[in-house]
Design an enzyme around this catalytic site. Structure first.
Site, PDB file in Angstrom:
ATOM      1  N   PRO A   1      28.701  41.313  44.936  1.00  7.96           N
ATOM      2  CA  PRO A   1      30.214  41.650  45.582  1.00  7.96           C
ATOM      3  C   PRO A   1      31.261  40.873  44.596  1.00  7.96           C
ATOM      4  O   PRO A   1      32.336  41.233  44.472  1.00  7.96           O
ATOM      5  CB  PRO A   1      30.066  41.391  46.837  1.00  7.96           C
ATOM      6  CG  PRO A   1      28.598  41.496  47.376  1.00  7.96           C
ATOM      7  CD  PRO A   1      27.613  40.785  45.979  1.00  7.96           C
ATOM      8  N   LYS A   2      30.923  39.600  45.000  1.00  8.10           N
ATOM      9  CA  LYS A   2      31.954  38.593  44.175  1.00  8.10           C
ATOM     10  C   LYS A   2      32.230  38.888  42.710  1.00  8.10           C
ATOM     11  O   LYS A   2      33.402  38.894  42.291  1.00  8.10           O
ATOM     12  CB  LYS A   2      31.481  37.300  44.679  1.00  8.10           C
ATOM     13  CG  LYS A   2      32.625  36.105  44.377  1.00  8.10           C
ATOM     14  CD  LYS A   2      32.564  35.530  42.922  1.00  8.10           C
ATOM     15  CE  LYS A   2      33.811  34.563  42.662  1.00  8.10           C
ATOM     16  NZ  LYS A   2      33.500  34.176  41.304  1.00  8.10           N
ATOM     17  N   ALA A   3      31.194  38.770  41.941  1.00 14.63           N
ATOM     18  CA  ALA A   3      31.434  38.877  40.512  1.00 14.63           C
ATOM     19  C   ALA A   3      31.970  40.232  40.520  1.00 14.63           C
ATOM     20  O   ALA A   3      32.821  40.337  39.401  1.00 14.63           O
ATOM     21  CB  ALA A   3      29.960  39.000  39.859  1.00 14.63           C
TER      22      ALA A   3
ATOM     23  N   CYS B   1      35.708  40.073  40.666  1.00 18.95           N
ATOM     24  CA  CYS B   1      36.240  39.236  39.546  1.00 18.95           C
ATOM     25  C   CYS B   1      36.600  40.024  38.362  1.00 18.95           C
ATOM     26  O   CYS B   1      37.359  40.153  37.773  1.00 18.95           O
ATOM     27  CB  CYS B   1      35.509  38.027  39.280  1.00 18.95           C
ATOM     28  SG  CYS B   1      35.634  36.634  40.595  1.00 18.95           S
TER      29      CYS B   1
END
Length: 282
Positions: free
Chosen positions: A208-210, A213
């Site tokens: 989710p985070k990558a 970004c």
DNA sequence: GACCAGGAAGAGT
DNA sequence: ACTCTTCATGGT
């Protein structure tokens, strides 16, 4: 030397933009010139007040890469919804999200997990040095970021010397599945945020985070709101006190933070995220 | 040496 | 759908 005069009503800070942690391949020299590789170009650029002096790319490229065509004042007005974000905005006014090459951005954030920024920078540089094309610029050697086929050309073990740790197999796997970076990026860019995010998360090493970004820095999906340990800390401290900041971040918490940010900061919450991140205390 | 860093995958519930 | 564990590397 080509130069470009910035409109006084459209703020831009080269330093804030390049040192906020969104890019990994730019270096500021002692004489305040920045050097970076973008695509197959080496760019040298500096800012003196409202004047940008640069070489290595045409003006149109500079304007596009640094989002100088974007109405930053309007965006800042829209996300400036409380005293804390207001202070963050004042601190780094002129910070702009850049438009990164999608493929490089994807591998960069696969390499970023559970790592600090200097380490991430070394990994990207190492991959470029080993597999990218060599470019000479003002007597120094630089390297482009390699295509997927180049990254896998020596097999899995070819990546070992890049010292990616457990991310090595993610980089190899993702490079194997994305055979044509250009077609792949075009397909993603056509999708709305939620679908593009799902698609990115099918890649090995992209969670989710990558994904957020990549969507924010390479695909201009400004409703993305990447939540890393810093943002989580800031959000727990200033906006969502019911969240604890020192247990592992669950998908539920991630989603809670994202939904809050979208509602509180609006459709440009991704820009708010970057101002919050840039204002972090180390 | 301990602890942390722009987290994600896999196994076990 | 939720925990829990493990992962490899380098900075501080």
């Amino acid at each position: 030397m080509p130069c470009l005069t910035l409109r006084h009503d459209q703020p831009f800070s080269l330093d804030a933009t390049l040192s906020c942690g969104q890019v990994f391949r730019w270096n500021r020299m002692d004489d305040s010139w920045w050097y970076g590789v973008v695509g197959d170009r080496v760019i040298r650029i500096r800012q003196d007040g409202n004047r940008l002096t640069y070489e290595g790319a045409p003006a149109s490229f500079i304007v596009h890469y640094f989002s100088l065509d974007t109405d930053l004042v309007a965006i800042l007005n829209s996300i400036d919804t409380d005293p804390f974000i207001h202070a963050c905005i004042e601190k780094n006014r002129g910070l702009r999200l850049v438009r990164q090459p999608p493929w490089e951005c994807t591998i960069s954030y696969i390499c970023s997990t559970n790592s600090n920024i200097p380490t991430i920078r070394r990994r990207i540089a190492s991959i470029a040095e080993k597999f990218g094309k060599r470019i000479e610029f003002r007597g120094r050697v630089y390297h482009t970021f390699p295509e997927p086929s180049s990254i896998i050309c020596e097999g899995h073990s070819g990546l070992t010397e890049c010292r990616l740790g457990y991310r090595q197999s993610y980089v190899f796997g993702t490079s194997s599945s994305v055979t044509n970076a250009k077609d792949w990026a075009n397909a993603i860019s056509r999708l709305p945020y939620a679908d593009a995010r799902k698609e990115l998360m099918t890649l090995e090493g992209v969670g989710p985070k990558a994904a957020d970004c990549i969507l924010l820095f390479a695909f201009q999906k400004y409703e993305a709101f990447p939540v890393d340990v810093w943002i989580r800390r800031i959000m727990a401290e200033h906006y969502l006190p019911e969240l604890s900041a020192d247990t592992p971040l669950t998908n539920r918490d991630y989603d809670t933070i994202h939904r809050f940010a979208r509602r509180h900061f609006g459709n440009y919450c991704g820009w708010a995220q970057e101002y919050l991140y840039a204002g972090r205390v180390r």
